[in-house]
Design a protein around this motif. Structure first.
Motif, PDB file in Angstrom:
ATOM      1  N   LYS A  15       0.978  -1.083   0.047  1.00  0.00           N
ATOM      2  CA  LYS A  15       0.036  -0.005   0.017  1.00  0.00           C
ATOM      3  C   LYS A  15       0.986   1.204   0.015  1.00  0.00           C
ATOM      4  CE  LYS A  15      -3.602  -2.131   2.934  1.00  0.00           C
ATOM      5  NZ  LYS A  15      -4.224  -2.054   4.036  1.00  0.00           N
ATOM      6  N   GLY A 218      -7.265  -6.606  11.139  1.00  0.00           N
ATOM      7  CA  GLY A 218      -6.417  -6.686  12.318  1.00  0.00           C
ATOM      8  C   GLY A 218      -7.361  -6.059  13.489  1.00  0.00           C
ATOM      9  N   SER A 286     -14.568 -13.186   5.715  1.00  0.00           N
ATOM     10  CA  SER A 286     -13.731 -12.275   6.860  1.00  0.00           C
ATOM     11  C   SER A 286     -14.173 -10.815   6.628  1.00  0.00           C
ATOM     12  CB  SER A 286     -12.305 -12.542   6.359  1.00  0.00           C
ATOM     13  OG  SER A 286     -11.883 -11.941   5.035  1.00  0.00           O
ATOM     14  N   ASP A 287     -14.872 -10.383   5.729  1.00  0.00           N
ATOM     15  CA  ASP A 287     -15.289  -9.225   5.536  1.00  0.00           C
ATOM     16  C   ASP A 287     -16.425  -8.711   6.038  1.00  0.00           C
ATOM     17  OD1 ASP A 287     -16.431  -6.650   4.211  1.00  0.00           O
ATOM     18  OD2 ASP A 287     -14.523  -6.534   3.225  1.00  0.00           O
ATOM     19  N   ARG A 292     -22.367  -8.919   7.714  1.00  0.00           N
ATOM     20  CA  ARG A 292     -23.663  -8.408   7.943  1.00  0.00           C
ATOM     21  C   ARG A 292     -24.770  -9.010   7.048  1.00  0.00           C
ATOM     22  NH1 ARG A 292     -22.939  -1.891   8.202  1.00  0.00           N
ATOM     23  NH2 ARG A 292     -25.197  -1.724   8.098  1.00  0.00           N
ATOM     24  N   VAL A 336     -13.961  -1.410  10.103  1.00  0.00           N
ATOM     25  CA  VAL A 336     -15.061  -1.743  10.788  1.00  0.00           C
ATOM     26  C   VAL A 336     -15.283  -0.675  11.801  1.00  0.00           C
ATOM     27  CG1 VAL A 336     -16.208  -3.471  12.044  1.00  0.00           C
ATOM     28  CG2 VAL A 336     -14.383  -4.031  10.483  1.00  0.00           C
ATOM     29  N   ASP A 340     -19.188   0.286  10.648  1.00  0.00           N
ATOM     30  CA  ASP A 340     -20.134  -0.347  10.847  1.00  0.00           C
ATOM     31  C   ASP A 340     -21.162  -0.063  11.925  1.00  0.00           C
ATOM     32  OD1 ASP A 340     -21.949  -2.540  11.427  1.00  0.00           O
ATOM     33  OD2 ASP A 340     -20.445  -3.982  10.583  1.00  0.00           O
TER      34      ASP A 340
HETATM   35  N1  LIG Z   1     -19.048   0.073   5.137  1.00  0.00           N
HETATM   36  C1  LIG Z   1     -18.491  -0.973   6.151  1.00  0.00           C
HETATM   37  N2  LIG Z   1     -19.151  -1.649   6.941  1.00  0.00           N
HETATM   38  C2  LIG Z   1     -18.781  -2.654   7.574  1.00  0.00           C
HETATM   39  N3  LIG Z   1     -17.442  -3.049   7.612  1.00  0.00           N
HETATM   40  C3  LIG Z   1     -16.710  -2.137   6.604  1.00  0.00           C
HETATM   41  C4  LIG Z   1     -17.021  -1.342   5.814  1.00  0.00           C
HETATM   42  N4  LIG Z   1     -16.333  -0.627   5.051  1.00  0.00           N
HETATM   43  C5  LIG Z   1     -15.101  -1.492   5.268  1.00  0.00           C
HETATM   44  N5  LIG Z   1     -15.311  -2.385   6.320  1.00  0.00           N
HETATM   45  C6  LIG Z   1     -14.289  -3.401   6.923  1.00  0.00           C
HETATM   46  O1  LIG Z   1     -13.131  -2.864   7.232  1.00  0.00           O
HETATM   47  C7  LIG Z   1     -12.250  -3.766   7.080  1.00  0.00           C
HETATM   48  C8  LIG Z   1     -10.761  -3.234   6.666  1.00  0.00           C
HETATM   49  O2  LIG Z   1     -10.480  -2.258   7.443  1.00  0.00           O
HETATM   50  P1  LIG Z   1      -9.097  -1.520   7.225  1.00  0.00           P
HETATM   51  O3  LIG Z   1      -8.813  -0.776   8.491  1.00  0.00           O
HETATM   52  O4  LIG Z   1      -9.018  -0.960   6.160  1.00  0.00           O
HETATM   53  O5  LIG Z   1      -8.182  -2.906   7.712  1.00  0.00           O
HETATM   54  P2  LIG Z   1      -6.609  -3.295   7.015  1.00  0.00           P
HETATM   55  O6  LIG Z   1      -5.822  -1.840   7.422  1.00  0.00           O
HETATM   56  O7  LIG Z   1      -6.296  -4.179   8.256  1.00  0.00           O
HETATM   57  O8  LIG Z   1      -6.887  -3.868   5.914  1.00  0.00           O
HETATM   58  C9  LIG Z   1     -12.828  -4.673   5.989  1.00  0.00           C
HETATM   59  O9  LIG Z   1     -12.389  -6.159   6.142  1.00  0.00           O
HETATM   60  C10 LIG Z   1     -14.173  -4.561   6.139  1.00  0.00           C
HETATM   61  O10 LIG Z   1     -14.713  -5.614   6.917  1.00  0.00           O
END
Ligand SMILES: Nc1ncnc2c1ncn2[C@@H]1O[C@H](COP(=O)(O)OP(=O)(O)O)[C@@H](O)[C@H]1O
Ligand SMILES: CC(=O)OP(=O)(O)O
Ligand SMILES: [Mg+2]
Length: 409
Positions: A15, A218, A286-287, A292, A336, A340
């Motif tokens: 990234k 994480g 995992s998402d 949901r 999340v 969420d």
């Molecule tokens: N609108 C949303 N509603 C629920 N969960 C979400 C939404 N947008 C992103 N996520 C969650 O956020 C997670 C990724 O979070 P992020 O902080 O980007 O993680 P990482 O930096 O570890 O990749 C995804 O796995 C997803 O489950």
């Protein structure tokens, strides 16, 4: 313009962000995925335009070469982007690094020596640093996930193990996502609602008791008093604590031996706990967005996964209330936590006994801003805790720390 390139190298992705640390303006942001695997791809946003491309990415060298080509395509060749420093996210700094550090050959060697403590994370971070140093002849700064937690109180950082064994193997709680916990807790302390609350209660900022929930793929929790961490849920590695996308979080260590006696190798159990457990292991996804949807469709496994996820979160908030002697602000952040609202309400609704409340309209409003989501009475009684959502920005925090170190140097 003076810019910083921030690199967050994962086990199979890179990234990156080019940003101006003074203003926070993001100029280019992107991710190269599936490095060293089939089906490599890159996604980049620059000048308001999104570009997605599938292409082979055999290794990090190629990932950085791709980044260089795409910067040129976006009208910002690396050599003309005003890059004054590269900031690298490094997950494990062990006992060696407790502050952002200018990278030289000795620092590279020390990060390499820490690989046994973070076999999943540090090798990728290291490769990112080594390759980027060849590509970009500017100061490189390593910013460690563990740094913020370097001086946790001994009672929180010490595992109750044989002291000699623990010392010999560097076994202690290090804590991770520190850049995020620090950035978010600083933003909370500076928020007008929090400043006003402390003033109304006649208290100084050193008494502010915060619990921060960083919920991404994480996930980790921290207990922070007056800006200093008192405890955090991740431990020797980023596996302990909360239920995560693919990681189990807390389990009885006896599970490991039970599985090994049942025929699994250490490597198998490591993979199970880090990559095949958590929300994924329980529900098949995992998402949290997919979870949901499954819950809404009445999927029983998904509902249990969600219950386990929320139960663990409530346990940690309660535990950290005990660690801090009460909570002034509970904050949700990361993918999340920021997005969420059902996770937020699911945690807070069951914690009324701590004085925590949630205002449904404020909770469900879509906003990218730091905000209060607890009920705001006309006259707030002293001692009423706040619940907040505060977007994290690890890249900006890394860019600022890198720029500050280079400016001081
Ligand atoms: N609108 C949303 N509603 C629920 N969960 C979400 C939404 N947008 C992103 N996520 C969650 O956020 C997670 C990724 O979070 P992020 O902080 O980007 O993680 P990482 O930096 O570890 O990749 C995804 O796995 C997803 O489950
Ligand atoms: C340390 C850690 O768990 O990082 P991430 O959430 O990026 O996997
Ligand atoms: Mg993250």
């Amino acid at each position: 313009m003076s810019t910083v390139l921030v690199l967050n190298s994962g086990s199979s992705s890179l990234k990156y962000q080019l940003l101006d640390p003074a203003t926070g303006e993001v100029i280019i942001t992107g991710i190269v995925e599936r490095i060293g695997q089939e089906g490599g791809s890159v996604t980049q946003k620059a000048n308001g335009e999104k570009l997605e491309r599938e292409l082979p990415v055999p290794d990090y060298r190629e990932a950085l070469a791709i980044l260089g080509r795409l910067f040129t395509e976006a009208g910002m060749p690396l050599t003309e982007a005003g890059i004054t420093a590269v900031g690298h996210r490094v997950v494990h700094g062990g006992d060696v690094f407790s502050a952002p550090t200018l990278v030289d050959d000795d620092v590279v060697a020390a990060i390499r020596d820490l690989i046994p403590l973070a076999p999943l994370h540090n090798p990728a971070n290291l490769t990112g640093i080594e390759v980027a140093r060849e590509f970009l002849d500017v100061p490189h700064v390593a910013v460690f996930d563990t740094a913020f937690f370097a001086d946790l109180p001994a009672a929180a950082s010490t595992y109750a193990l044989d002291r000699k064994v623990a010392a010999e193997h560097g076994v202690r709680r290090y804590g991770f996502h520190g850049t995020s916990h620090q950035f978010v807790s600083d933003a909370v302390a500076a928020h007008p609602a929090v400043v006003a609350k402390l003033a109304a209660e006649g208290r100084g900022p050193e008494t502010l008791r915060q619990v921060v929930l960083h919920l991404g793929n994480g996930a980790s929790a921290s207990a922070i008093l007056g800006g200093r961490p008192m405890d955090t849920s991740m431990g020797l590695t980023p596996l302990e604590g909360l239920v995560m996308g693919t990681r189990s979080g807390d389990i009885d260590p006896g599970v490991v031996f039970h599985l090994m006696r049942g025929g699994m190798s250490g490597e198998d159990v490591d993979t199970l706990l880090n990559k095949q457990s958590g929300v994924l292991g329980l529900s098949g996804v995992s998402d949290m967005r997919e979870l949901r949807r499954l819950v809404a469709d009445g999927d029983a496994d998904a509902r249990l996964a969600r219950d386990v996820y929320l139960h663990r979160l409530r346990k940690y908030v309660g535990a950290y209330a005990a660690v801090l002697g009460g909570i002034d602000v509970l904050t949700f952040t990361a993918g999340v936590g920021e997005n969420d609202h059902t996770v937020r309400s699911g945690v807070v609704r069951e914690l009324k006994f701590l004085g925590l409340t949630i205002d449904p309209a404020a909770n469900e409003a879509a906003s990218g801003e730091a905000r209060v989501i607890s009920v705001r009475p006309q006259v707030e009684p002293a001692g009423t805790p706040l619940v907040m959502v505060v977007p994290t920005n690890e890249e900006l925090a890394i860019a600022r720390q890198a720029a500050a170190l280079v400016a001081a140097g």
